[in-house]
Write a protein that holds these residues in place. Structure first.
Motif, short mmCIF file in Angstrom:
data_model
loop_
_atom_site.label_atom_id
_atom_site.label_comp_id
_atom_site.label_asym_id
_atom_site.label_seq_id
_atom_site.Cartn_x
_atom_site.Cartn_y
_atom_site.Cartn_z
N ARG A 37 -8.94 -4.13 -2.44
CA ARG A 37 -8.63 -5.41 -1.81
C ARG A 37 -9.77 -6.43 -1.97
NH1 ARG A 37 -4.30 -4.99 1.83
NH2 ARG A 37 -2.87 -3.42 1.01
N THR A 38 -10.89 -6.20 -1.32
CA THR A 38 -11.96 -7.20 -1.27
C THR A 38 -12.67 -7.33 -2.62
OG1 THR A 38 -12.27 -6.95 1.10
CG2 THR A 38 -14.14 -7.78 -0.15
N ASN A 67 0.86 -1.18 0.00
CA ASN A 67 0.00 0.00 0.00
C ASN A 67 0.90 1.23 0.00
OD1 ASN A 67 0.40 1.14 2.77
ND2 ASN A 67 -0.48 -0.82 3.43
N ASN A 88 -8.21 -7.46 10.06
CA ASN A 88 -8.25 -8.08 8.73
C ASN A 88 -8.46 -9.59 8.77
OD1 ASN A 88 -5.50 -5.95 7.64
ND2 ASN A 88 -7.68 -5.48 7.80
N TYR A 95 -7.16 2.33 1.16
CA TYR A 95 -7.34 1.09 0.40
C TYR A 95 -8.31 0.12 1.05
CZ TYR A 95 -4.00 -0.26 3.96
OH TYR A 95 -3.39 -0.47 5.17
N HIS A 96 -8.55 0.28 2.35
CA HIS A 96 -9.54 -0.51 3.08
C HIS A 96 -10.65 0.44 3.54
CE1 HIS A 96 -6.85 -4.12 4.47
NE2 HIS A 96 -7.62 -4.47 3.47
N ASN A 119 -11.61 -11.51 0.69
CA ASN A 119 -12.16 -10.47 1.55
C ASN A 119 -11.14 -10.27 2.68
OD1 ASN A 119 -13.21 -11.13 4.44
ND2 ASN A 119 -13.76 -12.95 3.25
N GLU A 120 -10.93 -9.04 3.07
CA GLU A 120 -9.91 -8.76 4.07
C GLU A 120 -10.55 -8.34 5.40
OE1 GLU A 120 -6.47 -6.72 2.58
OE2 GLU A 120 -6.15 -8.30 1.10
N GLY A 174 -11.32 -5.08 7.70
CA GLY A 174 -10.72 -4.00 6.94
C GLY A 174 -11.72 -3.44 5.95
N ASP A 175 -12.50 -4.33 5.33
CA ASP A 175 -13.49 -3.92 4.33
C ASP A 175 -14.93 -4.21 4.71
OD1 ASP A 175 -12.10 -2.58 2.30
OD2 ASP A 175 -11.37 -4.45 1.43
N CYS A 214 -7.40 -1.08 12.70
CA CYS A 214 -6.68 -2.19 12.07
C CYS A 214 -6.19 -3.19 13.12
CB CYS A 214 -5.48 -1.66 11.28
SG CYS A 214 -5.90 -0.81 9.76
#
Length: 270
Positions: free
Chosen positions: A139-140, A25, A74, A167-168, A119-120, A123-124, A262
């Motif tokens: 990401r996801t 990232n 995550n 990004y998340h 899928n993270e 985070g998402d 996080c």
């Protein structure tokens, strides 16, 4: 409004092996590395703060070779006692998904799903009341949204992220209560901003400065909002709305693109 804290059940992972060894990232600069002892001290302060606020904190053992495992959010998404495992986009983090699922099995969690699509975790996926907000774009995999909805039994609302620095979803939006969120509009597509404006017309909107210090990577128990101490404007706005903002310093973990949320996975037992 009279606000009340709700005791939460949390999972964390000590950053024993934390470092910045690769870049997946825009925040990560491997040539600069990280100060591991400082990261551990900052993380311990966060863990102890959660305990002081009355929350139950469990820990998963860190695994050597997984420097980002500290970002426990995550590792899975837990709703109503069901554990949706994580599947990571980048190979550097791929082993974290099985490690977290193994922990849940060992702890006696029976309703588990090893996902088919990327899928993270939290985070998402962020739960607001009975709605799961689902970030995608970096990401996801959007195909995971139907998988999450079917397994977890809650409606999923997709939100498209467009700024790679956020990004998340949990870097661009924080859940404050069952009906309230705060978010950074510039992190989302125009269509997703319209969705957020419709669902949360009174949301607290973050500025560029709030977002750049990861002020939205925050944890709320309904009263206390733990967030990076550098997000001073955001803290003042939260206080004006009756929340109790609590600032912490996780500057070393920010070198890997992570902060309060996080490091914090919520275990929703029921």
């Amino acid at each position: 409004m009279t606000r009340q804290a709700t005791v939460r059940h949390l999972l964390m992972c000590r950053p024993h092996h934390f470092d910045v060894r690769y870049s997946i990232n825009p925040w990560m600069e491997p040539e600069d590395g990280a100060d591991n002892p400082l990261a551990v001290r900052q993380w311990v302060q966060l863990r102890e703060l959660y305990k002081e606020l009355g929350h139950k904190v469990e820990e998963i053992d860190p695994v050597e070779g997984l420097p980002d495992m500290v970002f426990a959010a995550n590792g899975a998404t837990v709703v109503g006692g069901k554990v949706l495992g994580a599947r990571f986009r980048y190979p550097e983090r791929a082993a974290e998904g099985p490690a977290y699922l193994s922990w849940f099995r060992e702890q006696g969690w029976a309703d588990l799903l090893d996902p088919e699509y990327v899928n993270e975790g939290e985070g998402d996926y962020l739960l607001v009341g009975d709605r799961l907000l689902a970030g995608t774009g970096f990401r996801t995999d959007p195909r995971s949204h139907a998988e999450a909805e079917a397994f977890l039994g809650v409606p999923v609302t997709p939100l498209h992220l467009v700024n790679p620095r956020f990004y998340h979803l949990d870097t661009a939006l924080a859940v404050l209560s069952d009906t309230e969120v705060m978010y950074y509009p510039a992190a989302f597509s125009p269509e997703s901003r319209e969705v957020l404006e419709r669902l949360y017309p009174d949301a607290l909107l973050a500025t560029d400065g709030d977002a750049e210090v990861f002020g939205l990577n925050a944890f709320s128990d309904g009263l206390n909002v733990v967030l990076p101490k550098a997000a001073e404007r955001l803290a003042a706005e939260l206080a004006a709305r009756g929340f109790n903002p609590v600032g912490v310093d996780l500057s070393e973990l920010l070198k890997a693109g992570g902060s309060v949320k996080c490091c914090t996975q919520e275990l929703r037992d029921s």
